[in-house]
Design a protein around this motif. Sequence first.
Motif, short mmCIF file in Angstrom:
data_model
loop_
_atom_site.label_atom_id
_atom_site.label_comp_id
_atom_site.label_asym_id
_atom_site.label_seq_id
_atom_site.Cartn_x
_atom_site.Cartn_y
_atom_site.Cartn_z
N ARG A 26 0.83 -1.21 0.00
CA ARG A 26 0.00 0.00 0.00
C ARG A 26 0.86 1.25 0.00
O ARG A 26 0.54 2.22 -0.67
CB ARG A 26 -0.94 0.00 1.19
CG ARG A 26 -2.10 -0.92 1.01
CD ARG A 26 -3.14 -0.73 2.06
NE ARG A 26 -4.20 -1.70 1.88
CZ ARG A 26 -5.00 -2.11 2.81
NH1 ARG A 26 -4.89 -1.61 4.03
NH2 ARG A 26 -5.94 -2.99 2.57
N GLN A 29 2.03 2.02 -3.37
CA GLN A 29 0.97 2.41 -4.28
C GLN A 29 0.57 3.87 -4.12
O GLN A 29 -0.06 4.43 -4.99
CB GLN A 29 -0.25 1.51 -4.10
CG GLN A 29 -0.02 0.10 -4.58
CD GLN A 29 -1.19 -0.81 -4.27
OE1 GLN A 29 -2.04 -0.50 -3.45
NE2 GLN A 29 -1.24 -1.94 -4.95
N LYS A 31 0.77 7.48 -4.57
CA LYS A 31 1.45 8.26 -5.60
C LYS A 31 1.62 9.70 -5.13
O LYS A 31 0.72 10.28 -4.52
CB LYS A 31 0.64 8.25 -6.90
CG LYS A 31 0.36 6.87 -7.44
CD LYS A 31 1.59 6.19 -7.97
CE LYS A 31 1.22 4.86 -8.58
NZ LYS A 31 2.30 4.08 -8.98
N VAL A 127 -2.64 16.89 -9.63
CA VAL A 127 -3.48 15.83 -9.10
C VAL A 127 -2.66 14.54 -9.08
O VAL A 127 -2.08 14.16 -10.09
CB VAL A 127 -4.74 15.65 -9.96
CG1 VAL A 127 -5.58 14.51 -9.46
CG2 VAL A 127 -5.55 16.95 -9.99
N PRO A 129 -1.74 10.73 -9.34
CA PRO A 129 -2.31 9.64 -10.13
C PRO A 129 -3.07 8.67 -9.24
O PRO A 129 -2.68 8.43 -8.11
CB PRO A 129 -1.09 8.95 -10.74
CG PRO A 129 0.08 9.83 -10.47
CD PRO A 129 -0.29 10.77 -9.39
N GLN A 130 -4.14 8.12 -9.76
CA GLN A 130 -4.95 7.17 -8.98
C GLN A 130 -4.47 5.77 -9.16
O GLN A 130 -4.10 5.33 -10.15
CB GLN A 130 -6.41 7.28 -9.41
CG GLN A 130 -6.99 8.65 -9.16
CD GLN A 130 -7.23 8.97 -7.69
OE1 GLN A 130 -7.60 8.09 -6.93
NE2 GLN A 130 -7.03 10.20 -7.29
#
Length: 130
Positions: A26, A29, A31, A127, A129-130
């Motif tokens: 996690r 992940q 970002k 923003v 990144p998702q």
Amino acid sequence: MRTNYKLALAMLAGVLTSVAGTRLIRAQQVKTAPAYVMAEVEVTDPTMLKKYGEQAPQIVASFNGHYVVRGGKTEALEGEPPKGYIVVIGFESVEKAREWYDSPAYTAIRPFRQNATKSRIFIAEGVAPQ
């Protein structure tokens, strides 16, 4: 009894390893939001600005920055158009953008731009990144 104790320890170790692994995945992940240095530039001394322009791209690149906009045609959709041109430089984070701006290499050439232009420069966080 000893076998049950060993089995319980093995299961506990497995659970802890699994929890630690999940947290690590996690964390990787998550970002970081990119950052953009934006400038509105009106040139007052093209000769002096040339000295800046000869060195700026290499310094930007040395901080993994990249030009998104560098001059070009500008069309005002609302409000007054800029008096000069627009520059947008992308960086991987706000911290990296500040590192570039405050670096000795950029600090050395910044006076060329400041003395050759009327500028507004700012950093905006993008923003993530998702």
